[in-house]
Design a protein around this motif. Sequence first.
Motif, PDB file in Angstrom:
ATOM      1  N   GLY A  77      -2.120 -17.226 -25.310  1.00  0.00           N
ATOM      2  CA  GLY A  77      -1.094 -18.013 -25.983  1.00  0.00           C
ATOM      3  C   GLY A  77      -0.041 -17.175 -26.694  1.00  0.00           C
ATOM      4  O   GLY A  77       0.918 -17.725 -27.240  1.00  0.00           O
ATOM      5  N   LEU A  78      -0.223 -15.844 -26.690  1.00  0.00           N
ATOM      6  CA  LEU A  78       0.724 -14.970 -27.362  1.00  0.00           C
ATOM      7  C   LEU A  78       1.332 -13.985 -26.375  1.00  0.00           C
ATOM      8  O   LEU A  78       0.743 -13.659 -25.342  1.00  0.00           O
ATOM      9  CB  LEU A  78       0.033 -14.185 -28.485  1.00  0.00           C
ATOM     10  N   GLY A  83      -7.724 -10.841 -32.781  1.00  0.00           N
ATOM     11  CA  GLY A  83      -7.379  -9.678 -31.974  1.00  0.00           C
ATOM     12  C   GLY A  83      -5.904  -9.365 -31.888  1.00  0.00           C
ATOM     13  O   GLY A  83      -5.505  -8.495 -31.110  1.00  0.00           O
ATOM     14  N   VAL A  84      -5.085 -10.026 -32.690  1.00  0.00           N
ATOM     15  CA  VAL A  84      -3.640  -9.793 -32.630  1.00  0.00           C
ATOM     16  C   VAL A  84      -3.299  -8.392 -33.131  1.00  0.00           C
ATOM     17  O   VAL A  84      -2.553  -7.646 -32.485  1.00  0.00           O
ATOM     18  CB  VAL A  84      -2.877 -10.860 -33.436  1.00  0.00           C
ATOM     19  N   ALA A  85      -3.843  -8.026 -34.296  1.00  0.00           N
ATOM     20  CA  ALA A  85      -3.551  -6.706 -34.862  1.00  0.00           C
ATOM     21  C   ALA A  85      -4.030  -5.598 -33.936  1.00  0.00           C
ATOM     22  O   ALA A  85      -3.352  -4.574 -33.764  1.00  0.00           O
ATOM     23  CB  ALA A  85      -4.186  -6.571 -36.241  1.00  0.00           C
ATOM     24  N   ALA A  88       4.075  -9.811 -32.093  1.00  0.00           N
ATOM     25  CA  ALA A  88       3.352 -10.832 -31.330  1.00  0.00           C
ATOM     26  C   ALA A  88       4.049 -12.162 -31.552  1.00  0.00           C
ATOM     27  O   ALA A  88       4.368 -12.529 -32.694  1.00  0.00           O
ATOM     28  CB  ALA A  88       1.895 -10.909 -31.793  1.00  0.00           C
ATOM     29  N   LEU A  89       4.315 -12.864 -30.464  1.00  0.00           N
ATOM     30  CA  LEU A  89       5.068 -14.113 -30.518  1.00  0.00           C
ATOM     31  C   LEU A  89       4.231 -15.266 -29.976  1.00  0.00           C
ATOM     32  O   LEU A  89       3.536 -15.122 -28.966  1.00  0.00           O
ATOM     33  CB  LEU A  89       6.351 -14.008 -29.699  1.00  0.00           C
ATOM     34  N   LEU A 124       7.487 -15.306 -34.303  1.00  0.00           N
ATOM     35  CA  LEU A 124       6.708 -14.141 -34.707  1.00  0.00           C
ATOM     36  C   LEU A 124       5.479 -14.556 -35.512  1.00  0.00           C
ATOM     37  O   LEU A 124       5.579 -15.318 -36.479  1.00  0.00           O
ATOM     38  CB  LEU A 124       7.589 -13.201 -35.538  1.00  0.00           C
ATOM     39  N   VAL A 125       4.306 -14.020 -35.128  1.00  0.00           N
ATOM     40  CA  VAL A 125       3.074 -14.287 -35.862  1.00  0.00           C
ATOM     41  C   VAL A 125       2.353 -12.997 -36.245  1.00  0.00           C
ATOM     42  O   VAL A 125       1.313 -13.040 -36.899  1.00  0.00           O
ATOM     43  CB  VAL A 125       2.109 -15.192 -35.057  1.00  0.00           C
ATOM     44  N   GLY A 126       2.901 -11.850 -35.853  1.00  0.00           N
ATOM     45  CA  GLY A 126       2.287 -10.588 -36.224  1.00  0.00           C
ATOM     46  C   GLY A 126       3.176  -9.429 -35.827  1.00  0.00           C
ATOM     47  O   GLY A 126       4.035  -9.565 -34.949  1.00  0.00           O
TER      48      GLY A 126
END
Length: 298
Positions: A149-150, A242-244, A203-204, A209-211
């Motif tokens: 989703g990102l 797991g985004v970071a 991260a989009l 933007l979410v990260g």
Amino acid sequence: MITTAALPPTLRTAVRELFAIVTEHDGVRPLDEAAELALDGGSAQHLLVEGPAGTEGPGALIGYVSLLEDGTVQGMVHPQHRRRGHGTALLREALALRPDAGVWAHGALDGSLAFLGAAGLQETRRLLTLHRALGGEQAPVAVGAAPEGLTLGTFDAGRDAERWVEVNAAAFAEHPEQGSLTREDLEQRMAQPWFDAEDMQVALRDDVLVGFVWVKREHRGAVDRDAEIYVVATDPSVQGKGVAAALMGASLDRLRRDGVPGVELYVEADNAPALRLYEAWGFTVAGRDVQLRASERG
């Protein structure tokens, strides 16, 4: 002693010259980025001590202290003029202006800690410098795919700037400095010579933007200069997914491919989850800064 909220160009130049001398002598930068930026304007008080004519030249600057709006104090005295009471006078004046000040001992140098301890200040905060080599025998960087989703990309100010401020504030809600950054603060950093939008991986989710992981390279192209992981932040809605890790892997891999020898970052010493995460990425402790405050009197 001079106390001013705005440095004229001549004094600003003198502070930067003293900064370079002290950094070269001590091997540690005596002012952090916020204090350096405040030299050019902002909410800060500047305390300065000039020597008499004939010491380092007419009116040469021999001591300086920065008192930021948030109560952060940091300063320096010319190596040839130490142990003559200048540091004590500067510290006394700073604490008179701001009794609750947090005074930084960058690099936690023995002399600085002894001086501040003798003045009755006690350690209240410790910031660690972590380092990871990117070349040689160091384990390769693990680059993971973006979580479902990102999408991963690079920073676009027109699209991301306002959202950057929101995500940064949410991620650092309890951080005494980072969490209070404004759009103006972001733009001030974007105006610095080292800024490169390509060095901020984002991260989009649905183009929002979410990260982000922001890399700072002050000496771009220098084969012997490390980079800095400037800021790592994720929106609370995607934390723990797991985004970071995906952003960090992409950032480290890009630095490695560019030939950057190593990377460093800063983390609070009491942030155990972050320390475990960075240790898993191959970072080890390489230095520390200590903040001290005047002990409370009942």
